[in-house]
Design a protein around this motif. Structure first.
Motif, PDB file in Angstrom:
ATOM      1  N   LYS A 186       0.838  -1.205   0.000  1.00  0.00           N
ATOM      2  CA  LYS A 186       0.000   0.000   0.000  1.00  0.00           C
ATOM      3  C   LYS A 186       0.865   1.245   0.000  1.00  0.00           C
ATOM      4  CE  LYS A 186      -4.414  -1.298   2.103  1.00  0.00           C
ATOM      5  NZ  LYS A 186      -5.196  -1.276   3.366  1.00  0.00           N
ATOM      6  N   GLU A 187       1.909   1.188   0.811  1.00  0.00           N
ATOM      7  CA  GLU A 187       2.789   2.339   0.945  1.00  0.00           C
ATOM      8  C   GLU A 187       3.413   2.688  -0.402  1.00  0.00           C
ATOM      9  OE1 GLU A 187       6.386   1.551   2.889  1.00  0.00           O
ATOM     10  OE2 GLU A 187       6.709   3.605   3.587  1.00  0.00           O
ATOM     11  N   SER A 188       3.963   1.663  -1.049  1.00  0.00           N
ATOM     12  CA  SER A 188       4.650   1.941  -2.309  1.00  0.00           C
ATOM     13  C   SER A 188       3.670   2.469  -3.350  1.00  0.00           C
ATOM     14  CB  SER A 188       5.360   0.681  -2.817  1.00  0.00           C
ATOM     15  OG  SER A 188       4.410  -0.279  -3.155  1.00  0.00           O
ATOM     16  N   LYS A 189       2.485   1.906  -3.295  1.00  0.00           N
ATOM     17  CA  LYS A 189       1.465   2.393  -4.227  1.00  0.00           C
ATOM     18  C   LYS A 189       1.197   3.866  -3.984  1.00  0.00           C
ATOM     19  CE  LYS A 189      -2.244  -0.393  -6.181  1.00  0.00           C
ATOM     20  NZ  LYS A 189      -3.285  -1.363  -5.798  1.00  0.00           N
ATOM     21  N   LEU A 190       1.031   4.173  -2.708  1.00  0.00           N
ATOM     22  CA  LEU A 190       0.729   5.555  -2.354  1.00  0.00           C
ATOM     23  C   LEU A 190       1.870   6.493  -2.741  1.00  0.00           C
ATOM     24  CD1 LEU A 190      -1.046   5.150   1.091  1.00  0.00           C
ATOM     25  CD2 LEU A 190      -2.010   6.076  -1.033  1.00  0.00           C
ATOM     26  N   MET A 191       3.099   6.010  -2.497  1.00  0.00           N
ATOM     27  CA  MET A 191       4.241   6.857  -2.832  1.00  0.00           C
ATOM     28  C   MET A 191       4.305   7.122  -4.328  1.00  0.00           C
ATOM     29  SD  MET A 191       7.109   5.481  -0.175  1.00  0.00           S
ATOM     30  CE  MET A 191       8.432   5.861  -1.305  1.00  0.00           C
ATOM     31  N   GLU A 192       4.004   6.050  -5.040  1.00  0.00           N
ATOM     32  CA  GLU A 192       3.965   6.184  -6.492  1.00  0.00           C
ATOM     33  C   GLU A 192       2.969   7.251  -6.907  1.00  0.00           C
ATOM     34  OE1 GLU A 192       2.929   3.094  -9.936  1.00  0.00           O
ATOM     35  OE2 GLU A 192       4.064   2.228  -8.258  1.00  0.00           O
ATOM     36  N   GLU A 193       1.794   7.067  -6.361  1.00  0.00           N
ATOM     37  CA  GLU A 193       0.714   8.004  -6.655  1.00  0.00           C
ATOM     38  C   GLU A 193       1.126   9.415  -6.272  1.00  0.00           C
ATOM     39  OE1 GLU A 193      -2.993   6.208  -5.323  1.00  0.00           O
ATOM     40  OE2 GLU A 193      -3.844   8.233  -5.292  1.00  0.00           O
ATOM     41  N   ASN A 194       1.711   9.459  -5.091  1.00  0.00           N
ATOM     42  CA  ASN A 194       2.170  10.733  -4.561  1.00  0.00           C
ATOM     43  C   ASN A 194       3.136  11.422  -5.539  1.00  0.00           C
ATOM     44  OD1 ASN A 194       3.040  12.801  -2.943  1.00  0.00           O
ATOM     45  ND2 ASN A 194       2.859  11.555  -1.074  1.00  0.00           N
ATOM     46  N   ALA A 195       4.106  10.631  -5.997  1.00  0.00           N
ATOM     47  CA  ALA A 195       5.101  11.174  -6.909  1.00  0.00           C
ATOM     48  C   ALA A 195       4.432  11.703  -8.175  1.00  0.00           C
ATOM     49  CB  ALA A 195       6.113  10.092  -7.252  1.00  0.00           C
ATOM     50  N   LYS A 196       3.492  10.906  -8.649  1.00  0.00           N
ATOM     51  CA  LYS A 196       2.771  11.322  -9.849  1.00  0.00           C
ATOM     52  C   LYS A 196       2.104  12.662  -9.642  1.00  0.00           C
ATOM     53  CE  LYS A 196       1.232   7.350 -12.206  1.00  0.00           C
ATOM     54  NZ  LYS A 196       0.160   6.341 -12.219  1.00  0.00           N
ATOM     55  N   LEU A 197       1.409  12.744  -8.512  1.00  0.00           N
ATOM     56  CA  LEU A 197       0.669  13.969  -8.200  1.00  0.00           C
ATOM     57  C   LEU A 197       1.599  15.163  -8.092  1.00  0.00           C
ATOM     58  CD1 LEU A 197      -1.938  12.616  -5.647  1.00  0.00           C
ATOM     59  CD2 LEU A 197      -2.356  13.463  -7.968  1.00  0.00           C
ATOM     60  N   LYS A 198       2.745  14.911  -7.458  1.00  0.00           N
ATOM     61  CA  LYS A 198       3.710  15.999  -7.319  1.00  0.00           C
ATOM     62  C   LYS A 198       4.143  16.510  -8.685  1.00  0.00           C
ATOM     63  CE  LYS A 198       6.148  15.921  -2.918  1.00  0.00           C
ATOM     64  NZ  LYS A 198       7.228  15.249  -2.203  1.00  0.00           N
ATOM     65  N   LYS A 199       4.436  15.556  -9.554  1.00  0.00           N
ATOM     66  CA  LYS A 199       4.855  15.925 -10.902  1.00  0.00           C
ATOM     67  C   LYS A 199       3.800  16.792 -11.569  1.00  0.00           C
ATOM     68  CE  LYS A 199       8.086  12.856 -13.103  1.00  0.00           C
ATOM     69  NZ  LYS A 199       8.198  11.481 -13.645  1.00  0.00           N
ATOM     70  N   GLN A 200       2.581  16.306 -11.450  1.00  0.00           N
ATOM     71  CA  GLN A 200       1.457  17.060 -12.019  1.00  0.00           C
ATOM     72  C   GLN A 200       1.408  18.460 -11.449  1.00  0.00           C
ATOM     73  OE1 GLN A 200      -2.339  15.348 -11.541  1.00  0.00           O
ATOM     74  NE2 GLN A 200      -2.177  13.937 -13.294  1.00  0.00           N
ATOM     75  N   ALA A 201       1.593  18.530 -10.147  1.00  0.00           N
ATOM     76  CA  ALA A 201       1.514  19.819  -9.475  1.00  0.00           C
ATOM     77  C   ALA A 201       2.609  20.742  -9.991  1.00  0.00           C
ATOM     78  CB  ALA A 201       1.653  19.626  -7.970  1.00  0.00           C
ATOM     79  N   GLU A 202       3.799  20.163 -10.132  1.00  0.00           N
ATOM     80  CA  GLU A 202       4.907  20.975 -10.629  1.00  0.00           C
ATOM     81  C   GLU A 202       4.614  21.514 -12.030  1.00  0.00           C
ATOM     82  OE1 GLU A 202       8.483  18.705 -10.410  1.00  0.00           O
ATOM     83  OE2 GLU A 202       8.449  18.723  -8.206  1.00  0.00           O
ATOM     84  N   LYS A 203       4.028  20.640 -12.800  1.00  0.00           N
ATOM     85  CA  LYS A 203       3.696  21.064 -14.173  1.00  0.00           C
ATOM     86  C   LYS A 203       2.765  22.266 -14.153  1.00  0.00           C
ATOM     87  CE  LYS A 203       4.317  16.973 -17.045  1.00  0.00           C
ATOM     88  NZ  LYS A 203       3.619  15.802 -17.615  1.00  0.00           N
ATOM     89  N   SER A 204       1.700  22.096 -13.385  1.00  0.00           N
ATOM     90  CA  SER A 204       0.729  23.201 -13.316  1.00  0.00           C
ATOM     91  C   SER A 204       0.963  24.031 -12.071  1.00  0.00           C
ATOM     92  CB  SER A 204      -0.694  22.627 -13.301  1.00  0.00           C
ATOM     93  OG  SER A 204      -0.864  21.812 -12.150  1.00  0.00           O
ATOM     94  N   GLU A 205       2.221  24.529 -11.922  1.00  0.00           N
ATOM     95  CA  GLU A 205       2.562  25.192 -10.665  1.00  0.00           C
ATOM     96  C   GLU A 205       2.027  26.609 -10.580  1.00  0.00           C
ATOM     97  OE1 GLU A 205       6.963  26.458 -12.306  1.00  0.00           O
ATOM     98  OE2 GLU A 205       6.718  25.055 -10.671  1.00  0.00           O
ATOM     99  N   GLY A 206       1.476  27.059 -11.596  1.00  0.00           N
ATOM    100  CA  GLY A 206       0.956  28.427 -11.600  1.00  0.00           C
ATOM    101  C   GLY A 206      -0.058  28.668 -10.489  1.00  0.00           C
ATOM    102  N   THR A 207      -0.805  27.636 -10.137  1.00  0.00           N
ATOM    103  CA  THR A 207      -1.847  27.811  -9.124  1.00  0.00           C
ATOM    104  C   THR A 207      -1.289  27.892  -7.708  1.00  0.00           C
ATOM    105  OG1 THR A 207      -2.110  25.448  -8.870  1.00  0.00           O
ATOM    106  CG2 THR A 207      -3.478  26.508 -10.517  1.00  0.00           C
ATOM    107  N   GLY A 208      -0.080  27.340  -7.465  1.00  0.00           N
ATOM    108  CA  GLY A 208       0.508  27.335  -6.122  1.00  0.00           C
ATOM    109  C   GLY A 208      -0.238  26.407  -5.186  1.00  0.00           C
ATOM    110  N   ASN A 209      -0.814  25.355  -5.727  1.00  0.00           N
ATOM    111  CA  ASN A 209      -1.621  24.446  -4.950  1.00  0.00           C
ATOM    112  C   ASN A 209      -0.793  23.236  -4.460  1.00  0.00           C
ATOM    113  OD1 ASN A 209      -3.672  23.195  -3.766  1.00  0.00           O
ATOM    114  ND2 ASN A 209      -5.007  23.088  -5.573  1.00  0.00           N
ATOM    115  N   GLY A 210      -0.177  23.352  -3.262  1.00  0.00           N
ATOM    116  CA  GLY A 210       0.690  22.273  -2.754  1.00  0.00           C
ATOM    117  C   GLY A 210      -0.114  21.100  -2.237  1.00  0.00           C
TER     118      GLY A 210
END
Lengths: 238, 238
Positions: A186-210
DNA sequence: ACATCTATGTTTAGGCT
DNA sequence: GAGCCTAAACATAGATG
């Protein structure tokens, strides 16, 4: 304290100079009561409370000391119920009914009744045996009933319980490992997901939504038990 | 008698001639007992008889003094029934039923059975339940029925069995040490005797009669058990 | 198994908080 | 009520008959 005073005192030498004075300095505090209904209401209630506890204690002691089965039902004058039974109240009541039912009927019991009673008695006896068996085993595990056993028996018992313990520990370890591996997955899955989300966030960083990940704490919710002993169906429950 | 001794004694005059001697001449007659099953059978029976009378007396007194209604059912270890009730046993039992049926545990006979008042069926059900209980516990110790339990339950079970094992091991070690010390004592006694005999033999050596000591081998015969599991009364027997 | 005895251990009446 | 205290009353373990 009493033991200090209760011993005998001898005066090893008596010139008539000495004098022994017996001193009953305290006034009498308690007198013998007669067994009849206590008039004073509050006194009656107090006595009820005190003596009730006494009777229940005595009943329990008798049950434990002498391996007896006891059911005790008490209704206060105000209708409040207090009860105790060494095993199952119902079982004891039923046994009582079965045994005293005979004396109810003065007429000749039918053959049917005899047969019934016979098997009833047998059933009753079997139940008693089972109950006692269970209780004895409890006692042995709780360390009460071990003095009577000799070395052979103790060793046998030890092996048995030790084997049981091994089984339990094995099952526990197994379960533990499984649960851990599950959590890791579960943890690794979540971390994976987490990483994905972070990447997405970085891409659309204009919003500043951490986006922060909350370590979901209820993933082990299944290990939250209510009354374990009940669910285990163990004899230790009572 | 106690009241005569229990009072305080003052010595009104003391030249150093006089001396008060505290005399604990009587050996201790009674010691505090702990509440656990009495090992000795006859002692247990005697205690049962005495204490049973005590409990019944207390129950009657409580009933009289405080206007309470009481039902008391006692089964001796041998299955003998003793009972008392301040009014009607049936009535009290019924009242008890009415009040406590809410708190019926899962393991108890169903309300349906109760209503039918079919004590035979009820006893039968109770027997089945007890048997199942026993079997479940067996299975758990034998490691069969452990998969269904979760971590909490397993840990609880482990602790319980572990505690039991400790008790057993403790009792075993105790017994073992005691037996060893007993044997050592016997050994030294025998050696002493042996030496004596040898001396005697040397003195009257004219006959040439060499006395040999036979090391009595049955001094531990009490630790020879027949069918252990039977005597243990363990559920594992079947 | 039961009765009796005695020296404790335990309960509890009466008082107080 | 519930809890605590004390000393008297009571219960009973252990021994005996």
């Amino acid at each position: 304290m009493a033991s200090g005073v209760d011993s005998f005192y001898f005066l090893s030498l008596g010139f008539s100079l000495l004098q022994v004075v017996k001193c009953d300095c305290m006034k009498m505090v308690r007198q013998k009561i007669q067994i009849k209904k206590i008039d004073n209401l509050t006194a009656r209630q107090v006595t009820f409370s005190k003596r009730r506890r006494g009777v229940f204690k005595k009943a329990q002691e008798l049950s434990t000391l002498c391996d007896a089965e006891i059911a005790l039902i008490v209704f206060s004058a105000t209708g409040k119920l207090f009860h105790y039974s060494s095993s199952s109240m119902m079982q004891l009541i039923e046994r009582h009914r079965g045994l005293s039912e005979n004396s109810d009927k003065l007429g000749q019991p039918s053959l049917q009744l005899l047969k019934e009673n016979n098997s009833y008695a047998m059933l009753s006896k079997m139940l008693v045996d089972k109950t006692r068996e269970l209780r004895n085993f409890n006692r042995q595990l709780m360390g009460e009933e071990l003095q009577g056993l000799d070395m052979d028996e103790l060793i046998k018992l030890e092996k048995m319980v030790d084997g049981g313990l091994n089984h339990v520990v094995e099952a526990k370890n197994d379960k533990c490992l499984k649960e851990i591996s599950l959590l890791k997955k579960k943890e690794s899955k979540l971390m994976e997901e987490n990483a994905k989300l972070k990447k997405q966030a970085e891409k659309s960083e204009g919003t500043g939504n951490g986006i922060e990940q909350s370590n979901s704490s209820d993933c082990t919710s299944n290990s939250r038990g209510s009354d374990t002993s009940l669910r285990l169906g163990l004899p230790f429950a009572n």
